[in-house]
Scaffold this active site. Structure first.
Site, PDB file in Angstrom:
ATOM      1  N   CYS A   1     -44.995  13.195 -10.166  1.00  0.00           N
ATOM      2  CA  CYS A   1     -44.762  13.538 -11.461  1.00  0.00           C
ATOM      3  C   CYS A   1     -43.788  12.101 -10.917  1.00  0.00           C
ATOM      4  CB  CYS A   1     -43.650  14.476 -11.938  1.00  0.00           C
ATOM      5  SG  CYS A   1     -42.833  15.004 -11.164  1.00  0.00           S
TER       6      CYS A   1
HETATM    7  P1  NAD Z   1     -50.162  21.837 -17.108  1.00  0.00           P
HETATM    8  O1  NAD Z   1     -49.517  21.706 -17.660  1.00  0.00           O
HETATM    9  O2  NAD Z   1     -51.529  22.149 -16.905  1.00  0.00           O
HETATM   10  O3  NAD Z   1     -49.739  23.305 -15.984  1.00  0.00           O
HETATM   11  C1  NAD Z   1     -48.503  23.731 -15.399  1.00  0.00           C
HETATM   12  C2  NAD Z   1     -48.715  25.324 -15.314  1.00  0.00           C
HETATM   13  O4  NAD Z   1     -48.377  25.999 -16.515  1.00  0.00           O
HETATM   14  C3  NAD Z   1     -50.123  25.834 -14.196  1.00  0.00           C
HETATM   15  O5  NAD Z   1     -49.175  26.869 -14.069  1.00  0.00           O
HETATM   16  C4  NAD Z   1     -50.405  26.177 -15.912  1.00  0.00           C
HETATM   17  O6  NAD Z   1     -51.629  27.548 -14.990  1.00  0.00           O
HETATM   18  C5  NAD Z   1     -49.162  27.000 -16.773  1.00  0.00           C
HETATM   19  N1  NAD Z   1     -49.698  27.058 -17.914  1.00  0.00           N
HETATM   20  C6  NAD Z   1     -50.719  25.854 -18.855  1.00  0.00           C
HETATM   21  N2  NAD Z   1     -50.318  26.380 -19.602  1.00  0.00           N
HETATM   22  C7  NAD Z   1     -49.569  27.169 -20.030  1.00  0.00           C
HETATM   23  C8  NAD Z   1     -49.668  27.581 -21.614  1.00  0.00           C
HETATM   24  N3  NAD Z   1     -49.848  27.340 -22.601  1.00  0.00           N
HETATM   25  N4  NAD Z   1     -48.034  28.509 -21.337  1.00  0.00           N
HETATM   26  C9  NAD Z   1     -47.397  28.569 -19.927  1.00  0.00           C
HETATM   27  N5  NAD Z   1     -48.407  27.966 -19.148  1.00  0.00           N
HETATM   28  C10 NAD Z   1     -49.608  27.613 -19.147  1.00  0.00           C
HETATM   29  O7  NAD Z   1     -50.020  20.703 -15.502  1.00  0.00           O
HETATM   30  P2  NAD Z   1     -50.389  20.481 -14.599  1.00  0.00           P
HETATM   31  O8  NAD Z   1     -51.940  19.245 -15.200  1.00  0.00           O
HETATM   32  O9  NAD Z   1     -51.219  21.699 -13.976  1.00  0.00           O
HETATM   33  O10 NAD Z   1     -49.590  19.428 -13.413  1.00  0.00           O
HETATM   34  C11 NAD Z   1     -49.625  18.018 -13.443  1.00  0.00           C
HETATM   35  C12 NAD Z   1     -48.300  17.865 -14.425  1.00  0.00           C
HETATM   36  O11 NAD Z   1     -47.100  18.390 -13.967  1.00  0.00           O
HETATM   37  C13 NAD Z   1     -48.203  16.527 -14.603  1.00  0.00           C
HETATM   38  O12 NAD Z   1     -48.121  16.336 -16.566  1.00  0.00           O
HETATM   39  C14 NAD Z   1     -47.130  16.128 -13.748  1.00  0.00           C
HETATM   40  O13 NAD Z   1     -46.062  15.451 -13.980  1.00  0.00           O
HETATM   41  C15 NAD Z   1     -46.210  17.160 -13.635  1.00  0.00           C
HETATM   42  N6  NAD Z   1     -45.290  17.462 -13.418  1.00  0.00           N
HETATM   43  C16 NAD Z   1     -44.087  17.591 -13.166  1.00  0.00           C
HETATM   44  C17 NAD Z   1     -43.100  17.929 -12.225  1.00  0.00           C
HETATM   45  C18 NAD Z   1     -41.378  17.490 -12.610  1.00  0.00           C
HETATM   46  O14 NAD Z   1     -40.577  17.756 -11.483  1.00  0.00           O
HETATM   47  N7  NAD Z   1     -40.655  16.907 -13.541  1.00  0.00           N
HETATM   48  C19 NAD Z   1     -44.036  18.229 -10.861  1.00  0.00           C
HETATM   49  C20 NAD Z   1     -44.659  17.974 -10.954  1.00  0.00           C
HETATM   50  C21 NAD Z   1     -45.987  18.294 -12.050  1.00  0.00           C
END
Ligand code: NAD
Length: 501
Positions: free
Chosen positions: A285
């Site tokens: 991130c």
């Molecule tokens: P994502 O939003 O697709 O998924 C994250 C989590 O949410 C997963 O467990 C997924 O199964 C769940 N999810 C998906 N749709 C959902 C919904 N409608 N309702 C509830 N839960 C749902 O993210 P990703 O693509 O797996 O991860 C990458 C993203 O995460 C990037 O944008 C990255 O920058 C961000 N990230 C942020 C941090 C931070 O601390 N700011 C840290 C790590 C990753």
């Protein structure tokens, strides 16, 4: 051999659900774990079980809960290599970085084990005599924690450790593609002696998670939502929580800028841009989004950056490499879409783009010089090994460019001029600012979090996260034996405000 894992609710395995297989991105035909994904009612049931278990857990004295956190830290430390190897196998993170990720959990436990003896409230003077005022930190109840898989164990620990320490129960929903790493971390927490139901792990897809969370919020079994993931999903989770009058902890995406001033040490800036732009294949991130480099040093910087990228090793994450494969097929597909945002006015360096030859999800590193403030590549997170470069003339212009995408997680400036460093700190909208350091690299005792499209201002880590997992309760105790009315029965000392020297 494919591991068989399952959700654990109230200490019991949940063997049913729709089948999902997490795979090794270095060899996508190789399964890492098979896991049944739960449906929405199962998620809601886990929250009910957690609510039941929380009642007892909140009565365990905080210093004793701190001892449990100490045990988690010891167990994680003793299992460092096994956990790091699993992270490398499941998401392709280079082993050295995976070791660092596991270290972050130990550091987090080290910090919070002592917090169990410091979960201070306050005594506060009253307006009236014979009356005392107090504040207490009260656990929120049940925290539903939903996490991404790029930091499959460290970032979840930023929620789990303080939430449990503060006397909450947790239902943790990890990313599907990092299921085995999450399950291993769950087992280490369980081995520390947490009573059944205090920490539950539920594997589910996004849709079932959303529906299950909606159910649980309607039933009143969840009092705090922690969400780490994309800005788009974070927005919908935030809306859902808002409807239930809850403020979630949202930790979302980033488009993190690095400003290179004309007086910067260029070698240092290049090293930082290499690590934060391409480390973890640009899938942090806090990964570098755009280098905003002063016009006078642009050519020298780009030349050195391209050389550094060309010299970097990309490949088997068990070896000494800058980065390995992308996390999972889903990310490879998305990354290929980001590559279509490259436009004719861009200069693509060092040359090749897209997937490398072979089975693994390896992608060429890409520097896109000449990005403009209205380009999609400039404005949106591009999770993967791609970094934009643009130029500026004045520091105010650099700050405006740094803020323009509207995220606000991490940022960095390379300069030898303290005035420029402080001007940048004041002007940049990011929650985190690095000076002569890359955009990546959190420490367990500094606040971590973003603003704008990167989050709703919540902070993790250090003492700051305690406000996510406790609520302040105010108590007043009047022992005067009569009804003393605040604001009305207050002694008044009359000053002579006309007095002058
Ligand atoms: P994502 O939003 O697709 O998924 C994250 C989590 O949410 C997963 O467990 C997924 O199964 C769940 N999810 C998906 N749709 C959902 C919904 N409608 N309702 C509830 N839960 C749902 O993210 P990703 O693509 O797996 O991860 C990458 C993203 O995460 C990037 O944008 C990255 O920058 C961000 N990230 C942020 C941090 C931070 O601390 N700011 C840290 C790590 C990753």
């Amino acid at each position: 051999m494919t591991r068989q894992i399952a959700s654990v609710i109230g200490g019991k395995n949940e063997p049913t659900g729709s089948p999902y297989t997490s795979t090794n991105p270095a060899r996508p035909s190789e399964a890492v774990a098979a896991v049944p994904l739960a449906d929405a009612p199962t998620f809601a049931r886990a929250c009910r079980d957690a609510a039941e278990a929380q009642k007892e857990w909140s009565r365990v004295p905080a210093p004793v809960r701190g001892r449990v956190i100490a045990s988690v830290g010891r167990l994680v430390e003793a299992n460092t290599e096994a956990l790091a190897r699993l992270v490398t196998e499941e998401i392709g993170k280079p082993y050295a970085e995976a070791l660092g990720e596991v270290r972050e959990i130990v550091d987090t436990c080290d910090f919070f084990l002592g917090e169990g003896r410091r979960l201070y409230g306050q005594t506060v003077p009253s307006e009236m005599p014979d009356k005392n005022l107090f504040t207490f930190r009260v656990p929120v109840g049940v925290a539903a924690v939903i996490t991404a898989g790029n930091f499959p164990v460290a970032v979840p620990s930023w929620y789990l450790v303080p939430a449990l320490l503060c006397g909450n129960a947790v239902v943790w929903k990890p990313a599907e593609y990092a299921a085995a790493s999450a399950h291993a971390l769950y087992r280490l927490f369980a081995a520390a002696g947490l009573p059944d139901g205090v920490l539950n792990i539920v594997f589910a897809d996004g849709a079932a998670t959303y529906e299950g969370l909606e159910l649980a919020l309607s039933e009143g079994t969840v009092q705090k939502v922690g969400f780490t993931g994309s800005s788009a999903v974070g927005r919908s989770v935030g809306e859902l929580c808002g409807r239930h009058l809850q403020s979630p902890c949202l930790e979302l995406g980033g488009k993190n800028p690095m400003v290179v001033m004309p007086d910067a040490e260029l070698d240092l800036a290049v090293e930082g841009a290499l690590f934060s732009g391409f480390g973890t294949a640009g899938q942090r991130c806090t990964s570098l989004g755009t280098v905003i480099v002063h016009r006078d040093v642009h050519d020298a910087f780009v030349r050195a950056y391209v050389q550094a990228v060309q010299a970097a090793k990309i490949g088997d994450p068990n070896g000494d490499v800058l980065y390995g494969p992308l996390l999972d097929r889903k990310f490879a597909e998305r990354y290929e879409e980001y590559l279509t945002w490259i436009e004719p006015h861009h200069t693509v360096l060092p040359g090749p783009t897209g997937r490398m030859e072979g089975e693994g999800l390896y992608y060429h590193p890409v520097i896109v010089d000449g990005v403009r403030p209205d380009d999609r590549l400039f404005l949106e997170e591009t999770f993967g090994p791609i970094v934009g470069v643009t130029t500026f003339d004045t520091i105010d212009e650099a700050i405006a460019l740094a803020n323009r995408p509207g995220y606000g997680l991490s940022s960095s400036i390379y300069t030898t001029d303290p005035k420029a460093a402080f001007r940048f700190r004041e002007g940049v909208s990011a929650g985190m600012v690095s000076v002569n350091n890359s955009t990546s690299g959190a420490e367990a005792h500094l606040p971590f979090g973003g603003n704008g499209k990167s989050g709703n201002g919540s902070r993790q880590s250090g003492v700051w996260v305690l406000d996510q997992f406790t609520r302040w309760q105010a108590m007043n105790w009047d022992y005067s034996g009569r009804l003393q009315k605040a604001q009305m029965d207050v002694a008044d000392i009359t000053p002579d405000l006309a007095f002058r020297l």
